[in-house]
Design a protein around this motif. Structure first.
Motif, mmCIF file in Angstrom:
data_model
loop_
_atom_site.group_PDB
_atom_site.id
_atom_site.type_symbol
_atom_site.label_atom_id
_atom_site.label_comp_id
_atom_site.label_asym_id
_atom_site.label_seq_id
_atom_site.Cartn_x
_atom_site.Cartn_y
_atom_site.Cartn_z
ATOM 1 N N PHE A 198 -1.486 -3.585 -0.391
ATOM 2 C CA PHE A 198 -0.598 -4.555 -0.935
ATOM 3 C C PHE A 198 0.582 -5.432 -0.358
ATOM 4 O O PHE A 198 1.466 -4.260 -1.087
ATOM 5 N N PRO A 199 0.699 -6.022 0.439
ATOM 6 C CA PRO A 199 1.830 -7.025 1.120
ATOM 7 C C PRO A 199 2.545 -7.381 0.409
ATOM 8 O O PRO A 199 3.527 -7.206 0.415
ATOM 9 N N GLU A 200 1.204 -7.871 -0.527
ATOM 10 C CA GLU A 200 1.993 -9.175 -1.651
ATOM 11 C C GLU A 200 3.030 -8.570 -2.391
ATOM 12 O O GLU A 200 3.926 -9.766 -2.939
ATOM 13 N N ASN A 237 -5.358 -11.929 -2.472
ATOM 14 C CA ASN A 237 -5.818 -10.594 -1.681
ATOM 15 C C ASN A 237 -5.539 -9.508 -2.461
ATOM 16 O O ASN A 237 -6.026 -8.969 -2.312
ATOM 17 N N ALA A 238 -4.668 -9.407 -2.979
ATOM 18 C CA ALA A 238 -4.446 -8.227 -3.854
ATOM 19 C C ALA A 238 -5.330 -7.660 -5.026
ATOM 20 O O ALA A 238 -5.537 -6.750 -4.756
ATOM 21 N N ALA A 241 -9.541 -5.255 4.388
ATOM 22 C CA ALA A 241 -8.428 -5.508 5.796
ATOM 23 C C ALA A 241 -8.939 -6.306 7.235
ATOM 24 O O ALA A 241 -7.582 -7.535 7.047
ATOM 25 N N MET A 242 -10.423 -6.412 6.856
ATOM 26 C CA MET A 242 -10.652 -7.053 8.296
ATOM 27 C C MET A 242 -10.583 -8.767 7.515
ATOM 28 O O MET A 242 -10.420 -9.783 8.653
ATOM 29 N N ALA A 243 -10.968 -9.283 6.609
ATOM 30 C CA ALA A 243 -11.011 -10.240 5.826
ATOM 31 C C ALA A 243 -10.000 -10.962 5.485
ATOM 32 O O ALA A 243 -9.979 -11.956 5.754
ATOM 33 N N GLN A 244 -8.900 -10.049 5.167
ATOM 34 C CA GLN A 244 -7.438 -10.802 5.023
ATOM 35 C C GLN A 244 -6.776 -10.476 6.420
ATOM 36 O O GLN A 244 -5.204 -11.243 6.172
ATOM 37 N N ARG A 245 -6.936 -10.224 7.943
ATOM 38 C CA ARG A 245 -5.882 -9.997 8.756
ATOM 39 C C ARG A 245 -4.980 -9.013 8.605
ATOM 40 O O ARG A 245 -3.533 -8.924 8.922
ATOM 41 N N LEU A 246 -5.344 -7.620 7.841
ATOM 42 C CA LEU A 246 -4.293 -6.731 7.346
ATOM 43 C C LEU A 246 -4.363 -6.152 8.679
ATOM 44 O O LEU A 246 -4.470 -4.936 9.400
ATOM 45 N N PRO A 247 -2.906 -5.708 9.555
ATOM 46 C CA PRO A 247 -2.169 -4.981 10.030
ATOM 47 C C PRO A 247 -2.694 -2.873 9.460
ATOM 48 O O PRO A 247 -1.568 -3.078 9.397
#
Length: 417
Positions: free
Chosen positions: A86-88, A138-139, A200-206
């Motif tokens: 949850f980077p946001e 996203n979160a 994660a793939m849909a949101q391009r999370l690293p």
């Protein structure tokens, strides 16, 4: 609403089928349907009665763990992982605390605590939502998908129901209601991992960093290694090892809760009684729902509807050259997406029809314990903050459900067959 249509559909389809069979000369069909209604009502009450004591025991022990600070401990352990998912969410934001507590409560099977914490987390996440009006952030999507995965260390209610049905069937010696523990944990981990990776793939999370990836791969390696090892053993020996492992881990967790409670100087006895009282209330509240769904399923089965569905599925799967003895447990997974109460009723029907200690009975229990009511969670969590546009949330949750159901079948064959 979905369960309303399913419940009415069971009765209408059963009545229509009975009329056709009566017309074709089966003069006793209506008597069998009436008998199935009464049998379903009686079974629902008897199972709920046996469930009361077991649920009181489990929820009493879980309340001790909650009071002893085990939920807070799990929350602290989960925070480093959640910061990357949850980077946001800024560090120290109230949403972070509510999310970690919600996930920790789910791990311990504290549904009564998990849902309020989850709704609180959704409201806090809504304060950070920068998407268009009524659109999920996203979160929020990641959080809801993690909740639909249903990751639980101890499938409390499923174990309690299995024990209650076993008592009803007169099975006492040699029966281990916790033998589904390890398979359920493996399957629910696979479902959770699938959902998280899809989001994660849909949101391009690293997520492909060593600090995050290595612990996940380590847990996955241990679980998959367990499946591979047990798959090489005879079915009875593999089931015995899985059952012993489940019983041992659960008893170790109970002992940890009690020791932590004594260490924290809480009144362990009062905490247990408080939780046990709630467990009894839960069992009583289940009675009307269980009676309703078991009556509907009993009528549908007596009319031949369940046999017809399984026959069609059997022909389709058999044409692919695949085994078909898992089919009686399949409706539990299909129903679980729509309704937890409906899936619970189907699971009990499988346990009563095929035996609580049969392969199909254990497989149905694994499916019930490792999946979540997807549409209910989506509706409640997003509805609580007025979100109507859920973006990729539904696709990710349904993908996780499908993979989890397939994994349950494979794990069941590897460990219990």
């Amino acid at each position: 609403m979905a369960l309303n249509f399913v419940w009415v559909g069971f009765f209408l389809l059963a009545f229509a089928s009975a009329c056709v069979r009566w017309w074709l000369g089966d003069v006793d069909i209506f008597q069998r349907l009436l008998g199935a209604m009464f049998d379903g009502a009686r079974s629902g009450f008897e199972i709920s009665l046996g469930l009361a004591g077991i649920m009181a025991l489990w929820l009493g022990l879980m309340r001790v763990g909650e009071k002893a600070g085990m939920v807070e401990l799990l929350a602290r352990l989960a925070q480093p992982l959640l910061r990357r998912l949850f980077p946001e969410v800024p560090a120290g934001h109230p949403a972070q605390g509510a999310m970690t507590l919600n996930i920790s409560a789910n791990l311990l099977g504290l549904d009564n605590a998990a849902t309020p914490l989850g709704l609180t987390a959704m409201r806090e996440l809504q304060t950070l939502n920068r998407e268009a009006e009524s659109t999920a952030s996203n979160a929020q999507i990641m959080f809801v998908v993690m909740n639909t995965a249903g990751l639980t260390l101890i499938p409390t209610s499923v174990i309690a129901i299995r024990q209650s049905v076993a008592l009803q069937q007169g099975i006492t010696s040699g029966f281990n209601a916790a033998d589904i523990f390890l398979p359920t944990l493996i399957v629910t981990f696979i479902g959770l991992l699938t959902g998280v990776l899809a989001v994660a793939m849909a949101q391009r999370l690293p997520l492909w960093r060593a600090r995050l990836l290595l612990p996940v791969l380590g847990v996955a390696g241990v679980l998959l290694g367990s499946v591979a090892l047990l798959a090489r053993l005879p079915a009875e020996q593999a089931a015995r090892i899985a059952g012993s492992t489940g019983a041992g881990v659960i008893l170790a967790i109970v002992a940890l809760f009690l020791v932590a409670g004594v260490w924290r100087r809480i009144n362990v006895y009062d905490a247990f009684v408080d939780g046990a009282r709630q467990g009894f209330d839960v069992a009583v509240q289940i009675v009307p729902y269980l009676v309703a769904i078991l009556v509907a399923i009993g009528v549908f089965r007596a009319a031949g509807g369940m046999d017809a569905i399984l026959t069609v599925l059997g022909h389709a799967i058999g044409a692919l050259g695949l085994p078909t003895d898992f089919l009686p447990a399949l409706p539990v997974g299909l129903m679980k997406v729509l309704s937890g109460a409906g899936a619970r009723g189907l699971m009990i029907d499988v346990l009563q029809t095929h035996g609580v200690d049969s392969f199909v009975g254990r497989l149905a229990s694994i499916i019930q314990g490792s999946t979540e009511t997807t549409f209910y969670v989506l509706a409640v969590y997003f509805g609580s903050v007025g979100v109507k546009h859920t973006r990729h949330a539904l696709a990710c949750t349904l993908l996780a459900d499908a993979v989890g159901l397939i994994a349950a079948i494979f794990v069941g064959y590897a460990m219990l067959r």
